[in-house]
Every structure is written in structure tokens, then in C-alpha cells.
Design a protein around this motif. Structure first.
Motif, PDB file in Angstrom:
ATOM      1  N   GLU A  39       7.075  36.995  -1.059  1.00 46.90           N
ATOM      2  CA  GLU A  39       6.075  36.207  -1.801  1.00 46.90           C
ATOM      3  C   GLU A  39       4.645  36.567  -1.408  1.00 46.90           C
ATOM      4  OE1 GLU A  39       6.960  34.099  -4.333  1.00 46.90           O
ATOM      5  OE2 GLU A  39       8.947  34.924  -3.934  1.00 46.90           O
ATOM      6  N   GLU A  40       4.518  37.414  -0.382  1.00 51.19           N
ATOM      7  CA  GLU A  40       3.169  37.718   0.124  1.00 51.19           C
ATOM      8  C   GLU A  40       2.764  39.171  -0.084  1.00 51.19           C
ATOM      9  OE1 GLU A  40       3.345  36.534   4.350  1.00 51.19           O
ATOM     10  OE2 GLU A  40       5.093  35.399   3.654  1.00 51.19           O
ATOM     11  N   ALA A  41       3.758  40.023  -0.393  1.00 47.12           N
ATOM     12  CA  ALA A  41       3.485  41.459  -0.403  1.00 47.12           C
ATOM     13  C   ALA A  41       3.114  41.969  -1.791  1.00 47.12           C
ATOM     14  CB  ALA A  41       4.715  42.213   0.103  1.00 47.12           C
ATOM     15  N   VAL A  42       2.170  42.899  -1.817  1.00 46.24           N
ATOM     16  CA  VAL A  42       1.912  43.712  -3.003  1.00 46.24           C
ATOM     17  C   VAL A  42       2.141  45.148  -2.568  1.00 46.24           C
ATOM     18  CG1 VAL A  42       0.164  44.527  -4.604  1.00 46.24           C
ATOM     19  CG2 VAL A  42       0.337  42.109  -4.082  1.00 46.24           C
ATOM     20  N   PRO A  65       5.521  42.530  -6.791  1.00 48.85           N
ATOM     21  CA  PRO A  65       4.492  43.299  -7.493  1.00 48.85           C
ATOM     22  C   PRO A  65       4.378  44.706  -6.904  1.00 48.85           C
ATOM     23  CG  PRO A  65       3.513  41.505  -6.202  1.00 48.85           C
ATOM     24  CD  PRO A  65       4.981  41.353  -6.108  1.00 48.85           C
ATOM     25  N   TYR A  85      -8.712  42.135  -1.961  1.00 48.83           N
ATOM     26  CA  TYR A  85      -8.225  40.777  -1.700  1.00 48.83           C
ATOM     27  C   TYR A  85      -9.136  40.057  -0.717  1.00 48.83           C
ATOM     28  CZ  TYR A  85      -3.839  41.639  -4.223  1.00 48.83           C
ATOM     29  OH  TYR A  85      -2.908  41.892  -5.194  1.00 48.83           O
ATOM     30  N   LEU A  88     -12.216  39.101  -2.601  1.00 48.13           N
ATOM     31  CA  LEU A  88     -11.978  38.124  -3.676  1.00 48.13           C
ATOM     32  C   LEU A  88     -11.336  36.844  -3.152  1.00 48.13           C
ATOM     33  CD1 LEU A  88     -10.554  40.639  -6.338  1.00 48.13           C
ATOM     34  CD2 LEU A  88     -12.802  39.554  -6.400  1.00 48.13           C
TER      35      LEU A  88
ATOM     36  N   MET B  75      -7.595  48.083  -9.275  1.00 47.95           N
ATOM     37  CA  MET B  75      -6.341  47.535  -9.804  1.00 47.95           C
ATOM     38  C   MET B  75      -6.109  46.119  -9.291  1.00 47.95           C
ATOM     39  SD  MET B  75      -5.229  49.693 -11.951  1.00 47.95           S
ATOM     40  CE  MET B  75      -3.498  49.355 -12.332  1.00 47.95           C
ATOM     41  N   ALA B  76      -6.660  45.816  -8.111  1.00 49.79           N
ATOM     42  CA  ALA B  76      -6.513  44.475  -7.538  1.00 49.79           C
ATOM     43  C   ALA B  76      -7.596  43.527  -8.049  1.00 49.79           C
ATOM     44  CB  ALA B  76      -6.542  44.560  -6.013  1.00 49.79           C
ATOM     45  N   GLY B  77      -8.447  44.019  -8.942  1.00 49.96           N
ATOM     46  CA  GLY B  77      -9.411  43.139  -9.591  1.00 49.96           C
ATOM     47  C   GLY B  77     -10.834  43.213  -9.064  1.00 49.96           C
ATOM     48  N   LEU B 204      -2.796  41.911 -10.452  1.00 55.00           N
ATOM     49  CA  LEU B 204      -1.941  42.339  -9.337  1.00 55.00           C
ATOM     50  C   LEU B 204      -2.099  41.321  -8.211  1.00 55.00           C
ATOM     51  CD1 LEU B 204      -0.118  44.781  -8.453  1.00 55.00           C
ATOM     52  CD2 LEU B 204      -2.147  45.703  -7.340  1.00 55.00           C
ATOM     53  N   ARG B 205      -1.122  40.446  -8.109  1.00 50.91           N
ATOM     54  CA  ARG B 205      -1.229  39.369  -7.127  1.00 50.91           C
ATOM     55  C   ARG B 205       0.121  39.137  -6.443  1.00 50.91           C
ATOM     56  NH1 ARG B 205      -5.714  40.339  -7.575  1.00 50.91           N
ATOM     57  NH2 ARG B 205      -7.478  39.074  -8.176  1.00 50.91           N
ATOM     58  N   PRO B 206       0.080  38.777  -5.147  1.00 51.92           N
ATOM     59  CA  PRO B 206       1.329  38.465  -4.449  1.00 51.92           C
ATOM     60  C   PRO B 206       2.075  37.341  -5.160  1.00 51.92           C
ATOM     61  CG  PRO B 206      -0.521  38.533  -2.910  1.00 51.92           C
ATOM     62  CD  PRO B 206      -1.103  38.602  -4.288  1.00 51.92           C
ATOM     63  N   GLU B 208       3.656  37.478  -7.838  1.00 56.89           N
ATOM     64  CA  GLU B 208       3.775  37.668  -9.288  1.00 56.89           C
ATOM     65  C   GLU B 208       4.331  39.055  -9.557  1.00 56.89           C
ATOM     66  OE1 GLU B 208       0.474  36.393 -11.656  1.00 56.89           O
ATOM     67  OE2 GLU B 208      -0.163  34.974 -10.116  1.00 56.89           O
ATOM     68  N   VAL B 210       5.235  42.235 -10.938  1.00 56.01           N
ATOM     69  CA  VAL B 210       4.905  43.068 -12.094  1.00 56.01           C
ATOM     70  C   VAL B 210       4.882  44.493 -11.567  1.00 56.01           C
ATOM     71  CG1 VAL B 210       2.436  42.703 -11.696  1.00 56.01           C
ATOM     72  CG2 VAL B 210       3.193  43.496 -13.910  1.00 56.01           C
TER      73      VAL B 210
END
Lengths: 302, 384
Positions: A39-42, A65, A85, A88, B75-77, B204-206, B208, B210
Motif C-alpha cells: 500500500e506504500e510502494a510505487v 502502481p 513526493y 508534493l 510522472m509523479a506529478g 501515480l500514487r501509492p 492506487e 495502475v
């Protein structure tokens, strides 16, 4: 930190529709990654088996993701995600899931760069010890003597020890792991996720078609790599290097299983003579002495 | 009431890029040195150190990493910026294509420089033009003021069109030349540049799940994506660029005309076509020839991509189009080839000149323009 497998998260992150081979070691690793950080990883995934087995656009067999990225770029792309991240205010971990070719060879520059900058990423190198996605070509992480399609009589050079190289960058966290020891790998991922800065986990992941063995034996072979001492589980955490169980037992050479038990199950080593095996055993012992010397040089503080 | 003041100052082209980037407030900047780009990232580093710019300033180990970092960030916004030149651009080449086909709105200054061997740091346009097939928007500045303005506009264009945008700044000629520059108040820039939408091209978010960029189930999915990203998005970007120019003009008083700028072209019989800083020299040559009764005008290509096909098609009304290229290919000059492909009637003379940083001033321009008009050249000529 101790826990039981039956208490690990139940949500599945590797789901039907993925295109992995039967007995894929890397996929076992990906499941554990999901359990630990799903739930935490991209994920940033460069060209590799991991890029292919996700399944086919517009669907995916991995419920995390994922950004697929150019072969050599993953550590840098993940750096960009992590920095985005941070700026943001998005919580989460930029994770790289890359093979040995994408890490030890073509991606080594970006990995080393991210390590030196101490970029806030978790880099997992799943090591199946050759370019398996393109059809079993040698990488710098292929062990000596192993057959591949580009080393038809066995590789003449020794395996590059990427985990030690990363530790010598002086980053906050480096560990080796094996898909045969999911609790150990899980714990290491969790530990990595607590640390700010560059984290590197070198995951040993057998490959049935590439190593030429029965797909039912993936875990058995991964386990034998540790039990014979060919793969050593250790952890470098904030300047302290220590062995992890069960490798701690195998400091004593007499307690290790004969290397042959690991090699004989794999077609890639079928051509080895007893002398070759002996030579590999000596190389493994030398590696142990290196790791033990480093454990002494980077001792645990009391 | 707060008064907004326009700041008038003198800047080099590189510092103009840095000041404009600072005002655009990017979240992430990737920095790697290469001459003649280096003073852009040096100035940005100084802004960050002084606390004047709140950004993640990432010192990377190569240009390939620079493009990869800003790609990941975009890509991460995030709003993301980098800068390079010549061999640096070639070294990041794979990532530039990946960025464009992902429609990541990265902004990059390309301080144009010769490609070797031998090593040569002087101006040439071959480097930035290697992006022409990759799906990038490519702008070319003529002056330091336009360098500043285009850099600011590039952020708006990239983010509105969802395409990476390169701003070409002629090495040394612009990058290290000091000219007067007007900088709009920060409030005006903030109005011009709305906050970056984090969901373009994707969120692109943890948590979610995709997946972007995995194998296509049907190659036609990929093919349609390519047509949309490489061709259709460029056509749509023409409107975005024109709006960006108009809105900028409304807020700052400076409008450039969008994809191209026309100069004394209305009643001309012959037309000069060029891009980049040397267009100022070409304009002097046009003035000189006009003063001697030669009916010549000029079209300056401000955006090489999207290619201003509609505007270039108008060149058919002229007798002669003299197209200058500061680049070379086995087929001649790139702009020469592209202009020729859009025309059916006008005689096109393609002059490849100024490559490898060889000086080419207004005198060279009026001599070669005159000679081209007089029929002294065949369709392709190299002036070295």
C-alpha cells in the motif's frame, strides 16, 4: 522482529493474469514485497522479466502502481518520484524492482549515483544471475562456471558482489535476502521502509528455465544456496554489518551442506568437474572470510 | 494597493533561463554540468542555497540520469526542469524518447553546441534537432529576452499539451551574451502558470494500482498511442502555443507570433527562413538588402516542433525561399528538407552554414541571400 507467515497480510498483490514462468523465483519475491509495502510502494521497473510478467496492457497481474522505465534508468527515475513526493507532500516509498542485468551491468551507473546522493529510495535487485528475459545471457552477476547462452562452456569470471559494493558506498541500509526465507526478506523490506535515504536489498531468486531445473524446486534450490554457504544472508544497517540467520550457523564451514547438493540440481552446472566444484567452494570460503572481516570492521555498537 | 514592478536587468541567456525557471517554481531540478549549459544549473544551485527557490535540486551522475530523474518527477506529478547541451543530450537520448511517449511534461533548456569529434564547444543546432522525431516540442530563441520568455512559456506549454518541451538557446551566442531583459513580477508569472495538475499524464500514487508502460496485449494499442502522442498531440500543441503566446503578450506586452515570426515579409518576393540566434543577423541582412531595393523578407521558425506546416506552406507565394541550417545531415540541412517538403512552387535554396561554430554574420547573410536570389547557387550549398 519475529512473526509467523500465517500472520502476514492476506491481500494479494500478485494476482492471476501475470505471465511469469512456472516456479518463478522473482514472483515469490514480488509477493513478499506486496505483503510488506503493497500500500506504500510505487514501483519503477526497468527492462527485465519483471517488466514482462506484469501481464498485458491495459491489464496487469501485479496490484501495485508500476512505472515501467528504460533499462538503465530505474534508480534515477525512482529518485525523481521520491523527490516529487517529498515536494508534493505525498507519503509513500519509491521502490525499484530490477534484475541483475539492470542493476549490476547497464544500470550500475544510476544505482551508484543514487547511492552516493543518498536518494530516498528502496532498491531491490532480484538476482536470477543472468539476462533471463532475453533468453539466458551472462551478466556480471552470473556465478563463475555457470552455463549461459553467451558462456557456452561456463562463465570464466567471478560474480560481481553488488550488495558489498553498495555497502561500500556507505549508504544507510544494504541487505542480502533470499526468496526461500520470506520472513527475513519481509523484515528487511520493513526495516528499509523505516530508514531515510538509500536502501538496497539484493534478493537471490532462482530461475527454472535459466538455471535448468524442475520448476517445483525453486524454493529448495534457493534454500540450498544458503545452506551450502553459496548465498550469505547479511545486513548492513547504519554502519553495522552483521550476518543474519540462518547464515550465522554456516560461519562454521563444517555445518554447511556440500556445495554439490546445490549445484547438482541445476543443469547450468552439469558440466562441472569435481575440481571445478572444489574451486568454487574455495571461492565461497573466501567470500565468507571477506564478509566476516567486514562484520568485524563494521561491528555492532553496544 | 500593492504595486507590481517589472524588473529590468541585464542577463546572459543562461541566467535568463535560470531566472525564468526560478519564477516557474519547479518542484524538481536535475543538474549535470556540460559546457555551455553549466551556468544555468550553477545559477539555480545558487538560488536554492540562498533560499530564494524551494525545489528539490538533484545533482546527478550523468545526463541520462538527469532526464530519468525529471521523467520520474514529472510522472509523479511534479513540475520538473533540466538543462543540457550536445553530447549530454545524445547521452540522455533513450530517456528523451521514453519521456515524450509517456507524455511527461518535462522542460529542458538545450544550449546548442557542436557534436564531435573533435571536441568543440561552439554553436550548432544538430544537437537539439535530434529531438525532432521523438515527440518533443522544440522552441528556438533569438534573443536573451525571448530565451527568458520562452522558458516561462515552456512550462505552460509542456503542462497544457502534456508533452516535454525543449527551449533551444544558441551556445555562447545567447547563453553567454548579456542583453537587457525585462522580467515580469512574480504575481504575473503565477497567474500565467497555473499549478501543475498531478494527474497529467497519469496519477501515480501509492495504494492506487495502475501500470504504465507494460507490454501491449495488442500492438494496435501501442500504434494508436504513438499516433496520438507523436503526431496528434503536436497538432493540438499548435493551439496551446498560440494561446501561450497571446496570454503572455496580454500580461507582459511581449508577443512573438506563435510558431513563426514574420519579418518584412508582406510585400517581399523572396523569403529567408532560419531559426535561432543568428536570425538577428539575418534580419540585419534583410534590412541592408531592402535599403538597396531587394524585395526580401524573413520567416523565423520559433518552433521546429510542432512543425509550422501551415505557415511554411505560405512560402509558396514567394519566388525564392532561402533556408539556413546550422546543422548538417547526409541529405543536407534539416530545416531545408522540411521546408522543401511543405512547398510545391517556390524555388528552395538550402544553405548549410555556421556549423561547428564557424562564424556567420550579417554580411555573410546578405551576400549569400543575394547570391541565392540571383541564381548563383544550386538547391543545396555548404558555406564553411
Amino acid at each position: 522482529m519475529s512473526f509467523r507467515i500465517d500472520q502476514l497480510p492476506k491481500k494479494k498483490y500478485v494476482v492471476p493474469g501475470n505471465a511469469a514462468c512456472a516456479g518463478c523465483g522473482m514472483m515469490i519475491g514480488l509477493k513478499i514485497l506486496g505483503m510488506a509495502l503493497g500500500e506504500e510502494a510505487v514501483l519503477s521497473i526497468p527492462a527485465s522479466c519483471a517488466a514482462v510478467v506484469q501481464g498485458l496492457t491495459p491489464k496487469s497481474g501485479v496490484a501495485m502502481p508500476i512505472l515501467n522505465v528504460p533499462f538503465a534508468s530505474a534508480a534515477a527515475v525512482a529518485t525523481g518520484i521520491a523527490e516529487a513526493y517529498r515536494m508534493l507532500g505525498v507519503k509513500g516509498h519509491a521502490v525499484v524492482w530490477a534484475g541483475d542485468g539492470g542493476t549490476a551491468d547497464i544500470g550500475f551507473g544510476t544505482v551508484s549515483g543514487a547511492a552516493e546522493r543518498n536518494s530516498n529510495i528502496i532498491y531491490v535487485m532480484y538476482d536470477n544471475e543472468a539476462y533471463m528475459n532475453t533468453g539466458i545471457q551472462r551478466s556480471s552477476s552470473t556465478p563463475r562456471a555457470a552455463w549461459t547462452t553467451t558462456t557456452p562452456t561456463g562463465k570464466h569470471e567471478r560474480k560481481k558482489d553488488v550488495a558489498l559494493l553498495m555497502a561500500m558506498h556507505g549508504v544507510p541500509y544494504v541487505a542480502t535476502a533470499s526468496i526461500a526465507y520470506p520472513q527475513d526478506f519481509y523484515r528487511k523490506l520493513k526495516r528499509a521502509s523505516e530508514i531515510q535515504g538509500f536502501k538496497f536489498i539484493h534478493l537471490h531468486a532462482p530461475c527454472p528455465p535459466g538455471w535448468r531445473y524442475d520448476p517445483a524446486k525453486t524454493v529448495e534450490i534457493a534454500k540450498l544456496a544458503v545452506e551450502t554457504g553459496a548465498w550469505i544472508l547479511w545486513e548492513y544497517d547504519n554502519g553495522q554489518l552483521k550476518l543474519n540467520p540462518p547464515s550465522t550457523v554456516y560461519v562454521d564451514r563444517a555445518k554447511r551442506k556440500p556445495l554439490k547438493e546445490y549445484l547438482k540440481l541445476q543443469g547450468r552446472f552439469a558440466h562441472l568437474t569435481d575440481n571445478d566444484v572444489k574451486m568454487l567452494e574455495e571461492e565461497i570460503e573466501a567470500k565468507w572470510q571477506t564478509v566476516l572481516a567486514l562484520a568485524k570492521a563494521f561491528p555492532q555498537r553496544l | 494597493m500593492k504595486t507590481l514592478t517589472i524588473q529590468k536587468t541585464a542577463l546572459t541567456g543562461n541566467y535568463a533561463v535560470a531566472y525564468a525557471t526560478k519564477m516557474a517554481k519547479p518542484h524538481v531540478i536535475a543538474a549535470y554540468p556540460i559546457t555551455p549549459q553549466t551556468s544555468i544549473v550553477e545559477k539555480l544551485a545558487e538560488f536554492v542555497e540562498k533560499g530564494e527557490l524551494n525545489t528539490s535540486f538533484v545533482n546527478v551522475e550523468s545526463e541520462f540520469a538527469a532526464m530519468s530523474v525529471v521523467y520520474g518527477a514529472a510522472m509523479a506529478g511534479a513540475r520538473a526542469f533540466t538543462a543540457t547541451s550536445s553530447h549530454g543530450l545524445l547521452y540522455m537520448y533513450e530517456a528523451t524518447w521514453w519521456t515524450a511517449l509517456s507524455r511527461a511534461p518535462v522542460v529542458m533548456a538545450v544550449v546548442t553546441r557542436t557534436i564531435g569529434p573533435p571536441w568543440n564547444i561552439h554553436v550548432e543546432h544538430n544537437d537539439i534537432l535530434t529531438l525532432r522525431d521523438a515527440g518533443w516540442i522544440i522552441a528556438m530563441a533569438e534573443t536573451v529576452q525571448e530565451t527568458f520568455d520562452l522558458t516561462l512559456q515552456a512550462f505552460r506549454i509542456a503542462e497544457s499539451a502534456a508533452l516535454p518541451t525543449a527551449v533551444g538557446v544558441d551556445g555562447f551566442v545567447l547563453s553567454h551574451s548579456t542583453e537587457p531583459v525585462e522580467m515580469p513580477p512574480q504575481e504575473v508569472v503565477d497567474k500565467y502558470l497555473p499549478p501543475r495538475r498531478p494527474d497529467v499524464p497519469m496519477l501515480l500514487r501509492p495504494g492506487e494500482p495502475v501500470t504504465f508502460g507494460n507490454l501491449p496485449s495488442d500492438n494496435k494499442i501501442h500504434a494508436r498511442h504513438k499516433v496520438a502522442a507523436v503526431y496528434e498531440a503536436q497538432q493540438e500543441a499548435k493551439k496551446v502555443i498560440s494561446q501561450a503566446d497571446e496570454e503572455y503578450g496580454r500580461l507582459t506586452g511581449r508577443r512573438y507570433g506563435g510558431l513563426v515570426e514574420w519579418y518584412r515579409a508582406g510585400d517581399a518576393k523572396h523569403i529567408v527562413v532560419c531559426a535561432g540566434a543568428w536570425c538577428s543577423d539575418a534580419k540585419h541582412a534583410v534590412d541592408y538588402l531592402r535599403a538597396r531595393g531587394v524585395p526580401v523578407g524573413l520567416m523565423r521558425i520559433r518552433f521546429v516542433r510542432p512543425f509550422p506546416r501551415e505557415e511554411v506552406a505560405k512560402l509558396d507565394q514567394y519566388e525564392t525561399a532561402v533556408v539556413y541550417d546550422r546543422d548538417i545531415t547526409p541529405m543536407g540541412g534539416i530545416l531545408g528538407l522540411e521546408v522543401k517538403a511543405a512547398l510545391s512552387r517556390a524555388r528552395v535554396v538550402n544553405i548549410v552554414a555556421g556549423i561547428a561554430g564557424v562564424d556567420f554574420d550579417s554580411r555573410h547573410f546578405y551576400e549569400t541571400i543575394q547570391n541565392a536570389i540571383d541564381g548563383g547557387y544550386r538547391d543545396l550549398v555548404f558555406v564553411v
